[in-house]
Design a protein around this motif. Structure first.
Motif, PDB file in Angstrom:
ATOM      1  N   PHE A 160       0.837  -1.205   0.000  1.00 23.37           N
ATOM      2  CA  PHE A 160       0.000   0.000   0.000  1.00 23.37           C
ATOM      3  C   PHE A 160       0.868   1.249   0.000  1.00 23.37           C
ATOM      4  CE2 PHE A 160      -2.346   3.388   2.118  1.00 23.37           C
ATOM      5  CZ  PHE A 160      -3.540   3.381   1.423  1.00 23.37           C
ATOM      6  N   GLN A 161       1.966   1.216   0.762  1.00 22.79           N
ATOM      7  CA  GLN A 161       2.827   2.388   0.908  1.00 22.79           C
ATOM      8  C   GLN A 161       3.860   2.520  -0.208  1.00 22.79           C
ATOM      9  OE1 GLN A 161       2.430   4.734   3.132  1.00 22.79           O
ATOM     10  NE2 GLN A 161       0.837   3.717   4.344  1.00 22.79           N
ATOM     11  N   GLU A 164       8.047   0.630   9.760  1.00 27.09           N
ATOM     12  CA  GLU A 164       7.817   1.390  10.994  1.00 27.09           C
ATOM     13  C   GLU A 164       8.304   2.838  10.873  1.00 27.09           C
ATOM     14  OE1 GLU A 164       7.930  -2.900  11.916  1.00 27.09           O
ATOM     15  OE2 GLU A 164       9.300  -1.552  10.847  1.00 27.09           O
ATOM     16  N   ASP A 165       9.231   3.070   9.919  1.00 28.64           N
ATOM     17  CA  ASP A 165       9.782   4.414   9.743  1.00 28.64           C
ATOM     18  C   ASP A 165       8.862   5.329   8.950  1.00 28.64           C
ATOM     19  OD1 ASP A 165      12.054   3.519  11.061  1.00 28.64           O
ATOM     20  OD2 ASP A 165      13.095   3.003   9.193  1.00 28.64           O
ATOM     21  N   ILE A 166       7.929   4.752   8.187  1.00 29.45           N
ATOM     22  CA  ILE A 166       7.103   5.581   7.292  1.00 29.45           C
ATOM     23  C   ILE A 166       5.602   5.465   7.578  1.00 29.45           C
ATOM     24  CG2 ILE A 166       8.808   5.543   5.429  1.00 29.45           C
ATOM     25  CD1 ILE A 166       7.127   3.368   4.065  1.00 29.45           C
ATOM     26  N   THR A 167       5.218   4.659   8.575  1.00 29.47           N
ATOM     27  CA  THR A 167       3.805   4.535   8.931  1.00 29.47           C
ATOM     28  C   THR A 167       3.628   4.624  10.444  1.00 29.47           C
ATOM     29  OG1 THR A 167       3.962   2.112   9.048  1.00 29.47           O
ATOM     30  CG2 THR A 167       3.271   3.058   6.946  1.00 29.47           C
ATOM     31  N   SER A 168       2.425   4.961  10.847  1.00 25.16           N
ATOM     32  CA  SER A 168       2.099   5.007  12.279  1.00 25.16           C
ATOM     33  C   SER A 168       1.601   3.633  12.727  1.00 25.16           C
ATOM     34  CB  SER A 168       1.011   6.048  12.530  1.00 25.16           C
ATOM     35  OG  SER A 168      -0.207   5.657  11.912  1.00 25.16           O
ATOM     36  N   ILE A 172      -4.562  -0.985  10.878  1.00 23.61           N
ATOM     37  CA  ILE A 172      -5.609  -1.021   9.846  1.00 23.61           C
ATOM     38  C   ILE A 172      -5.215  -1.994   8.741  1.00 23.61           C
ATOM     39  CG2 ILE A 172      -6.729   0.323   8.023  1.00 23.61           C
ATOM     40  CD1 ILE A 172      -6.565   2.756   9.937  1.00 23.61           C
ATOM     41  N   ALA A 173      -3.945  -1.922   8.315  1.00 21.79           N
ATOM     42  CA  ALA A 173      -3.456  -2.829   7.274  1.00 21.79           C
ATOM     43  C   ALA A 173      -3.543  -4.278   7.729  1.00 21.79           C
ATOM     44  CB  ALA A 173      -2.001  -2.467   6.916  1.00 21.79           C
ATOM     45  N   TYR A 174      -3.206  -4.530   8.984  1.00 21.14           N
ATOM     46  CA  TYR A 174      -3.248  -5.887   9.530  1.00 21.14           C
ATOM     47  C   TYR A 174      -4.683  -6.425   9.519  1.00 21.14           C
ATOM     48  CZ  TYR A 174      -2.464  -9.822  12.692  1.00 21.14           C
ATOM     49  OH  TYR A 174      -2.397 -11.073  13.240  1.00 21.14           O
ATOM     50  N   LYS A 175      -5.628  -5.565   9.878  1.00 24.69           N
ATOM     51  CA  LYS A 175      -7.037  -5.990   9.899  1.00 24.69           C
ATOM     52  C   LYS A 175      -7.530  -6.308   8.485  1.00 24.69           C
ATOM     53  CE  LYS A 175     -11.632  -4.649  11.481  1.00 24.69           C
ATOM     54  NZ  LYS A 175     -12.461  -3.634  12.176  1.00 24.69           N
ATOM     55  N   GLN A 176      -7.156  -5.461   7.510  1.00 24.03           N
ATOM     56  CA  GLN A 176      -7.555  -5.713   6.125  1.00 24.03           C
ATOM     57  C   GLN A 176      -7.014  -7.046   5.636  1.00 24.03           C
ATOM     58  OE1 GLN A 176      -9.385  -3.697   3.789  1.00 24.03           O
ATOM     59  NE2 GLN A 176     -10.024  -2.615   5.618  1.00 24.03           N
ATOM     60  N   ARG A 177      -5.797  -7.370   6.024  1.00 24.66           N
ATOM     61  CA  ARG A 177      -5.156  -8.601   5.563  1.00 24.66           C
ATOM     62  C   ARG A 177      -5.719  -9.829   6.277  1.00 24.66           C
ATOM     63  NH1 ARG A 177      -0.110 -10.228   3.653  1.00 24.66           N
ATOM     64  NH2 ARG A 177      -0.345  -8.397   2.313  1.00 24.66           N
ATOM     65  N   HIS A 178      -5.741  -9.785   7.602  1.00 25.78           N
ATOM     66  CA  HIS A 178      -6.032 -11.000   8.367  1.00 25.78           C
ATOM     67  C   HIS A 178      -7.521 -11.205   8.669  1.00 25.78           C
ATOM     68  CE1 HIS A 178      -1.815 -12.057   8.997  1.00 25.78           C
ATOM     69  NE2 HIS A 178      -1.599 -10.760   9.101  1.00 25.78           N
TER      70      HIS A 178
END
Length: 271
Positions: A16-17, A113-117, A123-129
């Motif tokens: 996504f990023q 971790e350097d470019i996202t909060s 949110i990304a984890y929820k979309q995936r899992h």
């Protein structure tokens, strides 16, 4: 060629990023999950998200098959991008990919971790899992042949980069190895869609038979449709029949996500 790496655990939003990072750092191309993407186009490779098991997906992402690695190496040499971003779940993974594709050591490794909060990663984890959704950093139309019959939808976002507003497009897919399983579209559903098209077109009097067959050879994965129908008598019958074939292909692709390779129309009678 300058090589950069983006590292983050599975489901933390790397794909996504990736496009945002490429814009910010002026990176021309991406290696992600078995694909070589350059200037927002899929140039070579096979997506790991097409594979039927997670084990096969990992092998594809690592370019384990010689023919896969060689085809991407040739494509990179042909396109000759000045910069390339390699995505992976660990330093070890991006190093394996780099070696397999004969790329230079990285200029810089960026960690997700350097470019996202933390909130963005959750949110990304929820979309995936939870929802089984995966992002590919390429427009949906670029992936259509590779993902015929899979859940796939475009994700478009208008972003500001200095004085410019840029439309980014990514694709959301649900891979075959997702725990949500796969889906099939029955012939009856195809027949119902074709019946609706017939009613709107006033070209076909009656649809007598619809046969749908799958074509899984090479990169032309998709379906072929054979229709037996009676047409309405009138001028320009040939042109009307061709238009009906075109309408069937377009609407089925739109409504089912299957790539329609061919629509054969047999005219049994003219009424």
């Amino acid at each position: 060629m300058k090589v950069y790496c983006l590292v983050g655990k599975s489901g933390t939003g790397k794909s996504f990023q990736a496009i945002n990072l490429c814009r910010q750092m002026n990176i021309e191309s991406i290696i992600d999950d078995g694909l070589f993407i350059c200037q927002n186009k899929v140039i070579a490779g096979i997506s790991a998200k097409r594979q039927k098991t997670q084990y096969a997906a990992v092998k594809t992402a690592l370019f384990s098959e010689d023919w896969h690695a060689e085809s991407v190496i040739e494509a990179i040499a042909r396109e000759n991008p000045a910069t390339i971003l390699v995505l992976g779940t660990s330093d070890r993974m991006v190093e394996k990919i780099r070696v397999r594709l004969q790329l230079d050591p990285p200029e810089k490794t960026i960690y997700i971790e350097d470019i996202t909060s933390e909130e963005e990663r959750e949110i990304a984890y929820k979309q995936r899992h939870d929802l089984g959704k995966h992002v590919i950093p390429a427009p949906t139309f670029q992936l259509k042949k590779q993902f015929s019959g899979y859940f796939m939808s475009p994700m478009r976002m208008l972003r500001e980069f200095g004085p410019k507003k840029v439309l980014d497009e990514k694709s959301v897919v649900r891979p075959a190895y997702s725990y949500l399983g796969k889906y099939n579209i029955s012939e009856k559903v195809m027949s119902d869609i074709i019946e609706c098209i017939k009613n709107e077109a006033n070209t076909v009097y009656n649809v007598e038979k619809v046969i749908v067959s799958k074509n899984n050879s090479g990169t032309d994965e998709g379906i072929e449709i054979y229709i037996v129908a009676d047409l309405v008598y009138g001028q320009g019958i040939r042109e009307k029949a061709i238009q009906f074939q075109s309408d069937v292909a377009r609407q089925i692709e739109l409504m089912t996500a299957f790539n329609v390779n061919k629509v054969d129309l047999e005219i049994k009678d003219v009424v």
